[in-house]
Scaffold this motif. Sequence first.
Motif, PDB file in Angstrom:
ATOM      1  N   ASN A  81      28.283 -25.589  -2.223  1.00 29.00           N
ATOM      2  CA  ASN A  81      28.551 -26.928  -1.736  1.00 29.00           C
ATOM      3  C   ASN A  81      29.338 -27.700  -2.809  1.00 29.00           C
ATOM      4  O   ASN A  81      28.789 -28.047  -3.845  1.00 29.00           O
ATOM      5  CB  ASN A  81      27.204 -27.614  -1.443  1.00 29.00           C
ATOM      6  N   PRO A  82      30.621 -27.970  -2.542  1.00 28.92           N
ATOM      7  CA  PRO A  82      31.449 -28.610  -3.583  1.00 28.92           C
ATOM      8  C   PRO A  82      30.922 -29.980  -4.015  1.00 28.92           C
ATOM      9  O   PRO A  82      31.145 -30.410  -5.141  1.00 28.92           O
ATOM     10  CB  PRO A  82      32.832 -28.726  -2.932  1.00 28.92           C
ATOM     11  N   VAL A  83      30.213 -30.648  -3.105  1.00 28.01           N
ATOM     12  CA  VAL A  83      29.686 -31.982  -3.415  1.00 28.01           C
ATOM     13  C   VAL A  83      28.646 -31.922  -4.534  1.00 28.01           C
ATOM     14  O   VAL A  83      28.575 -32.813  -5.382  1.00 28.01           O
ATOM     15  CB  VAL A  83      29.089 -32.621  -2.133  1.00 28.01           C
ATOM     16  N   TYR A  84      27.845 -30.858  -4.553  1.00 28.36           N
ATOM     17  CA  TYR A  84      26.825 -30.712  -5.599  1.00 28.36           C
ATOM     18  C   TYR A  84      27.469 -30.697  -6.990  1.00 28.36           C
ATOM     19  O   TYR A  84      26.996 -31.329  -7.923  1.00 28.36           O
ATOM     20  CB  TYR A  84      26.030 -29.418  -5.406  1.00 28.36           C
ATOM     21  N   LYS A  85      28.542 -29.943  -7.088  1.00 31.04           N
ATOM     22  CA  LYS A  85      29.235 -29.820  -8.375  1.00 31.04           C
ATOM     23  C   LYS A  85      29.909 -31.145  -8.747  1.00 31.04           C
ATOM     24  O   LYS A  85      29.784 -31.632  -9.868  1.00 31.04           O
ATOM     25  CB  LYS A  85      30.265 -28.689  -8.266  1.00 31.04           C
ATOM     26  N   GLU A  86      30.564 -31.707  -7.771  1.00 33.04           N
ATOM     27  CA  GLU A  86      31.236 -32.995  -7.957  1.00 33.04           C
ATOM     28  C   GLU A  86      30.247 -34.059  -8.471  1.00 33.04           C
ATOM     29  O   GLU A  86      30.532 -34.794  -9.402  1.00 33.04           O
ATOM     30  CB  GLU A  86      31.736 -33.423  -6.574  1.00 33.04           C
ATOM     31  N   ASN A  87      29.077 -34.110  -7.862  1.00 36.34           N
ATOM     32  CA  ASN A  87      28.081 -35.118  -8.243  1.00 36.34           C
ATOM     33  C   ASN A  87      27.491 -34.860  -9.627  1.00 36.34           C
ATOM     34  O   ASN A  87      27.278 -35.786 -10.397  1.00 36.34           O
ATOM     35  CB  ASN A  87      26.967 -35.197  -7.197  1.00 36.34           C
ATOM     36  N   LEU A  88      27.237 -33.593  -9.932  1.00 33.90           N
ATOM     37  CA  LEU A  88      26.687 -33.283 -11.255  1.00 33.90           C
ATOM     38  C   LEU A  88      27.716 -33.641 -12.337  1.00 33.90           C
ATOM     39  O   LEU A  88      27.364 -34.103 -13.418  1.00 33.90           O
ATOM     40  CB  LEU A  88      26.285 -31.807 -11.336  1.00 33.90           C
ATOM     41  N   LEU A  89      28.987 -33.450 -12.001  1.00 34.81           N
ATOM     42  CA  LEU A  89      30.048 -33.753 -12.973  1.00 34.81           C
ATOM     43  C   LEU A  89      30.264 -35.250 -13.184  1.00 34.81           C
ATOM     44  O   LEU A  89      30.972 -35.651 -14.094  1.00 34.81           O
ATOM     45  CB  LEU A  89      31.358 -33.085 -12.541  1.00 34.81           C
TER      46      LEU A  89
END
Length: 300
Positions: A205-213
């Motif tokens: 899920n690209p959103v998970y990575k985006e949010n952690l970043l």
Amino acid sequence: MVVVKAMEITSYFVLLCLMEITTQDPLPVVIWHGIGDSCCGRNMGSIKSLIEEQVQGIYVKSLEIGNSTTEDVNNGYLMNVNDQITMACKLISDDSKLQNGYNALGFSQGGQFMRGVVQRCPTPRIFNFVSIGGQHQGVYGVPKCPGDKSTLCDIVRKLLSYGAYVSFVQDNLVPAEYWHDPLNLDEYRSKSVFLADINQERTKNPVYKENLLKLKNFVLVKFLQDTTVEPRESEWFGFYKPGQAKKLLTVFETPLYQQDWLGLKKLNDTGRLHFLSSDTDHQKFTNEWFISNIINKFFK
Ligand SMILES: *[C@@H]1O[C@H](CO)[C@@H](O)[C@H](O)[C@H]1NC(C)=O
Ligand SMILES: *[C@@H]1O[C@H](CO)[C@@H](O)[C@H](O)[C@H]1NC(C)=O
């Protein structure tokens, strides 16, 4: 006479405004407690007071998962983690004092649950996220029950040995939802309702990575003498090498890091991923350690 007075008042007012600008309130802190614990009892209560003593004017919110202390404790064992995260997200976004963002602090399983909040619930913004002994790669070992007559904990142990990936256990038993069996990885990937999802083991899920970043800093604390968490390397995202339960891999040796499923590599490359340790058993850090390593560095 009147003019002088008016000028005095004006400059006094200007001075007050300047003071207001320079003494901006510190960012609030939101806490998520561990298993067997509650938001506001002895443990989290003293952490809250400690932060409040050290950072003048700070707002500290300790999440209560449920409508009472008993519910809060029981939900730590029995409430589906995904529902807990939805609830935490609502508690946070409904709080007017948190609207300009906050720093997050998770203890033990509250560490990986708070990461769920970071990945799924990015508003209001989270600046620094500190995980104290969180099990980010899950556990493969039954929890040590606190005290002698901890019935709920004993039930948890029995159900885990019955089958962590049996669907009613997965949906209702919290430690099963971060149970990571290195001998049954296919089952883990397909049936783990929480951990496999937030660790991007199924779909990415690209959103998970985006949010952690979006984090300014991600701080992982490991207890070097931990006898509660198996394996303790999970606190730094390390885990058993697939197919066996002896040899361990560091986070840097896992595909999660190397293929950067969560943004950890990018966080590390930009100096925002911090690996700290306390040379003690689980959660047995001292106040001095907490003040100098966490409060002074990340909450001020
Ligand atoms: C809290 O109480 C409300 C109203 O009685 C109820 O709907 C809700 O399910 C309770 N929350 C939890 C987590 O038990
Ligand atoms: C992670 O960051 C640290 C500190 O900047 C650096 O020394 C280390 O080499 C990095 N690790 C990897 C695997 O890139």
